[in-house]
Scaffold this motif. Structure first.
Motif: not given
Length: 195
Positions: A27-47
């Protein structure tokens, strides 16, 4: 790849609750990618949430060691509760995000010290992997800060930065912390040892 190896190793050791280390690492690997790809607050929550999940796993397994009467389904429930509670704090007040992660790590270390001081956990505990895992975490965090504060930062470098070093070194930190916890498998999974 870290998470896949952790899951494989936990299953090989017949310790299903320890697969949580691997799942959270994936999850850390996937959601960190999602956060850095989107730079959204929801991405940060997942990260951050995936990082909370890893530390919550450490805490819940430590609770099982301290209170052996806790069942494995309760270990999963405790992990989920700590993770979700931490996520709620982040969702309702964003500045608490990194602080919550720090408090969780400090709580895990404090719980371990408390368990040793009160002699509730029998037998010798080898803390070498725990110390090296925490040292790697602190090292990576320090490198992350040099990048964030632009102390060691090269704007033209998009391949290996202080932030990418944080992720890379944290993967090794996760492995070391997991390896420390594997010595507790006979306690946490005592019912499997009897089979």
């Amino acid at each position: 790849f870290t998470g896949i190896w952790l899951i494989y190793d936990a299953l090989k050791r017949n310790a299903p609750s320890f697969t949580l280390f691997g799942i959270s690492s994936i999850f850390i690997g996937i959601f960190s990618f999602v956060f850095h790809a989107t730079m959204t607050f929801w991405g940060e929550i997942l990260d951050l949430g995936s990082m909370y999940f890893f530390v919550a796993t450490c805490l819940s397994i430590s609770f099982k060691r301290y209170w052996p009467q806790i069942t494995l389904p309760q270990v999963y429930a405790i992990t989920l509760f700590i993770s979700l509670f931490s996520l709620l704090l982040l969702a309702f007040y964003k500045p608490l995000g990194p602080w919550t992660f720090g408090v969780m790590i400090t709580s895990a270390v404090a719980l371990e010290i408390f368990m040793r001081k009160t002699n509730r956990v029998k037998g010798a505990v080898d803390y070498r992997y725990m110390v090296s895992g925490l040292a790697l975490l602190l090292l990576s965090w320090g490198i992350w800060w040099t990048d964030k504060l632009k102390i060691v930062c090269h704007p033209e470098n998009h391949y290996f930065t202080g932030h990418s070093a944080w992720h890379f070194i944290c993967a090794f930190s996760a492995i070391h912390i997991y390896k420390c916890f594997t010595q507790f498998i006979p306690i946490v999974h005592a019912e499997n040892a009897k089979k």
